[in-house]
Design a protein around this motif. Structure first.
Motif, PDB file in Angstrom:
ATOM      1  N   GLY A 311       3.874 -52.449 -28.218  1.00 29.37           N
ATOM      2  CA  GLY A 311       3.527 -53.642 -28.969  1.00 29.37           C
ATOM      3  C   GLY A 311       3.656 -53.419 -30.462  1.00 29.37           C
ATOM      4  O   GLY A 311       3.002 -52.529 -31.014  1.00 29.37           O
ATOM      5  N   ASN A 312       4.520 -54.178 -31.098  1.00 30.47           N
ATOM      6  CA  ASN A 312       4.669 -54.180 -32.555  1.00 30.47           C
ATOM      7  C   ASN A 312       4.895 -52.786 -33.141  1.00 30.47           C
ATOM      8  O   ASN A 312       4.193 -52.364 -34.068  1.00 30.47           O
ATOM      9  CB  ASN A 312       3.439 -54.823 -33.200  1.00 30.47           C
ATOM     10  N   SER A 321       1.391 -57.371 -30.928  1.00 26.62           N
ATOM     11  CA  SER A 321       0.302 -56.575 -30.345  1.00 26.62           C
ATOM     12  C   SER A 321      -0.604 -57.448 -29.489  1.00 26.62           C
ATOM     13  O   SER A 321      -1.001 -57.056 -28.381  1.00 26.62           O
ATOM     14  CB  SER A 321      -0.508 -55.895 -31.451  1.00 26.62           C
ATOM     15  N   HIS A 325      -1.599 -57.050 -25.553  1.00 24.26           N
ATOM     16  CA  HIS A 325      -3.014 -57.029 -25.158  1.00 24.26           C
ATOM     17  C   HIS A 325      -3.286 -58.101 -24.100  1.00 24.26           C
ATOM     18  O   HIS A 325      -3.976 -57.851 -23.106  1.00 24.26           O
ATOM     19  CB  HIS A 325      -3.908 -57.278 -26.371  1.00 24.26           C
ATOM     20  N   THR A 338      -0.255 -48.309 -22.688  1.00 22.88           N
ATOM     21  CA  THR A 338       0.293 -49.073 -23.814  1.00 22.88           C
ATOM     22  C   THR A 338       0.355 -48.235 -25.074  1.00 22.88           C
ATOM     23  O   THR A 338      -0.452 -47.325 -25.286  1.00 22.88           O
ATOM     24  CB  THR A 338      -0.551 -50.327 -24.080  1.00 22.88           C
ATOM     25  N   TYR A 340       0.850 -48.928 -29.286  1.00 26.81           N
ATOM     26  CA  TYR A 340       0.886 -49.923 -30.341  1.00 26.81           C
ATOM     27  C   TYR A 340       1.298 -49.292 -31.669  1.00 26.81           C
ATOM     28  O   TYR A 340       0.955 -48.147 -31.966  1.00 26.81           O
ATOM     29  CB  TYR A 340      -0.486 -50.592 -30.497  1.00 26.81           C
ATOM     30  N   GLU A 341       2.077 -50.059 -32.407  1.00 30.68           N
ATOM     31  CA  GLU A 341       2.482 -49.695 -33.772  1.00 30.68           C
ATOM     32  C   GLU A 341       3.004 -48.258 -33.817  1.00 30.68           C
ATOM     33  O   GLU A 341       3.922 -47.911 -33.081  1.00 30.68           O
ATOM     34  CB  GLU A 341       1.330 -49.982 -34.742  1.00 30.68           C
TER      35      GLU A 341
END
Length: 565
Positions: A311-312, A321, A325, A338, A340-341
């Motif tokens: 995500g992102n 993101s 989620h 997951t 993220y970033e």
């Protein structure tokens, strides 16, 4: 001639030079109206589609379990020869534009490929000598093509030539094919939709709109979709209704493969319709690729749902993101992994995919001048490129049933030289054995994408009790999510977010020991969406903010249809 070319790059040059040959031949066969001409037209159309992808998949993913048990020496000979050819092809892919002293010379690599192909051909002939395997790795017959069609879901080749267009409908069960001649739409008409010129200057059209987005794409879609719908898709939809079809797998040829044919509009009793309103719609590079995807789907079907996602990863997609989620909240925590970033690196997601059945990428994607450099963009400058998928080790993808590319321009293929070869990220994942891929044809607004993706997974994993829907197969879940986003009013949008806000509150009141799945989405998505709907709801409650096809039509389902989760 294609088979005689040694290096993959030489095969692609030949395919580029022969572009349009098979579609013109298929059209001529239908026009000749001779006995068995329709079956032969289907075989010829199939022969021109995704040659490289189809041959690679047939070689690497054929079911040889009986030969392995009964003729182990022949099987091992074939396996070893195929592995050598596969390794040399990867070397060829990796070195075509990257020559240095450490890499084999052109002559050396060509000689090694020639010798390896000879060994592989000898092994193939040994298999063909076994009763029942006489047709092993030969071009598919009509009966083999028809086997990829499903009850109620015919296979349809869409062909456009300078003389006119053609739909070849292949029903299941080895029944006779049908041909629809659609001569109101020609190759020249298609080119005029793709590129709009004033003199020698390109001033618009679908191709520049697809890459640049914005008003240019809106204008191009507004022009193209009704023309495609009335001249090409409406007669097909009429015939599919007569056949009582519930879905259709499209095999668009040439530059037609660039277009959102599922969203092309036509009129029925004064109302606007598209294929998505009437049928589940999947795209396939060819019947051979589809058949292998269907086998892979069955092989992977027993595993429980487990999702790995990013995500992102580049930090500049506002809702990416929250999108991931919201999707993960539809599954038990133990069923998701997951990143993220900055945590969303290539090595992290690649290691997690090995244990997953769904791979979700909420990130930037790009289509490159060299299609092999088309990529999903991850953290720290990492990428997953098409080159990685067709020339790298993809054993980490061996359990995936679905890959969702919620990213920009992930379903675009090589339209410059090889539009029939499906050289793009969906084709790359299919070549790696993933049976189904959701991709996008152009850059999409990330709030509308987050909404559509949440609704897609909601329908696939849980269904919709209020609408009387059980969990839906992915192809239908995507179709219903696209319809839902297109038809969503500000009032309905407010109610939707309000319901999730209430469900979130209920969940937070529950005991921490109670597992509750599928009842909320992140606050960031709820509050932004609710506020947007509330701002316009009082004055424009029935306006549809995402009705424009630019918001929903980019998403395509590629590969094998399957059952619900």
């Amino acid at each position: 001639m294609h088979r005689a070319q040694l290096r993959r790059s030489e095969q692609e040059l030949w395919l580029s030079a022969a572009r349009g040959l098979h579609t013109s031949a298929a059209y001529a066969l239908v026009r000749a109206a001779r006995p068995s001409a329709l079956r032969r037209a289907v075989e010829v159309a199939e022969l021109g589609r995704a040659r490289g992808l189809g041959e690679t998949l047939a070689r690497d993913r054929s079911d040889l379990s009986i030969i392995e048990r009964q003729y182990p020496d022949i099987y091992e000979r074939y396996r070893a020869a195929a592995e050598v050819v596969r390794s040399l092809e990867r070397t060829d892919r990796a070195t075509t534009d990257r020559q240095d002293e450490a890499q084999p010379s052109f002559t050396e690599l060509a000689n090694r490929i020639r010798a390896a192909r000879a060994d592989l051909d000898a092994a193939i002939e040994a298999i063909r000598a076994i009763p029942g395997y006489e047709a092993f790795l030969r071009p598919p017959t009509y009966a083999e093509i028809a086997a990829a069609a499903q009850p109620g879901v015919p296979l349809v080749y869409l062909i456009t030539t300078p003389q006119g267009s053609l739909a070849l409908i292949v029903p299941d069960g080895n029944a006779e094919p049908e041909a629809l001649l659609l001569d109101e739409f020609t190759e020249n008409d298609l080119k005029n939709l793709l590129l709009v010129r004033t003199g020698d200057e390109v001033v618009g059209g679908y191709l520049p709109g697809q890459l640049l987005g914005g008003k240019m794409l809106e204008t191009a879609l507004a022009m193209a979709l009704p023309i495609l719908g009335e001249r090409l898709i409406a007669p097909l939809a009429q015939r599919l209704r007569a056949l009582n079809a519930t879905g259709v797998t499209l095999v668009p040829t040439g530059l037609l493969s660039l277009l959102p044919l599922h969203a092309a509009t036509y009129r029925i009793d004064g109302s606007s319709r598209s294929l998505l309103d009437e049928f589940d719609v999947a795209y396939a590079p060819s019947a051979r690729v589809l058949a292998i995807a269907q086998r892979e789907q069955q092989r992977r079907a027993a595993k429980g749902v487990r999702l790995a996602g990013v995500g992102n990863p580049t930090g500049d997609l506002r809702y990416a993101s929250a999108e991931l989620h919201s999707i993960c909240d539809l599954l038990p925590p133990a069923a998701t992994t997951t990143f993220y970033e900055q945590a969303a690196t290539r090595s992290a997601i690649w290691s997690a995919l090995g244990e997953s059945t769904i791979g979700h990428f909420s990130c930037h994607g790009s289509f490159a001048d060299d299609p092999l450099d088309s990529a999903l963009h991850l953290a720290a400058g990492d990428r997953i490129t098409l080159r990685d998928l067709v020339a790298g080790d993809t054993t980490a993808l061996s359990n995936l049933r679905l890959v969702a590319l919620s990213a920009c321009q992930t379903a675009i293929t090589d339209f410059g030289r090889l539009p029939d070869e499906s050289i793009g990220l969906p084709g790359g994942f299919l070549q790696a054995g993933v049976p189904a891929v959701v991709g996008t044809l152009w850059s999409v607004n990330d709030l509308s994408t987050a909404l559509l993706m949440h609704r897609f997974y909601e329908l696939h994993l849980h269904g919709d009790d209020a609408a009387g829907l059980a969990p839906q197969p992915p192809v239908r879940a995507l179709r219903l999510a696209q319809q839902w986003l297109r038809d969503l009013t500000y009032k309905e949008m407010f109610d939707y977010f309000q319901r999730h806000r209430q469900l979130k509150a209920v969940r937070q009141h529950n005991s921490a020991s109670v597992q509750v799945s599928g009842v909320r989405m992140p606050s960031a998505l709820i509050e932004v969406g609710r506020a947007l709907a509330e701002e316009y709801m009082l004055d424009h409650p029935n306006n549809r903010p995402y009705a424009n096809p630019i918001c929903w039509a980019a998403f395509t389902f590629n590969g094998a249809m399957e059952g619900a989760a």
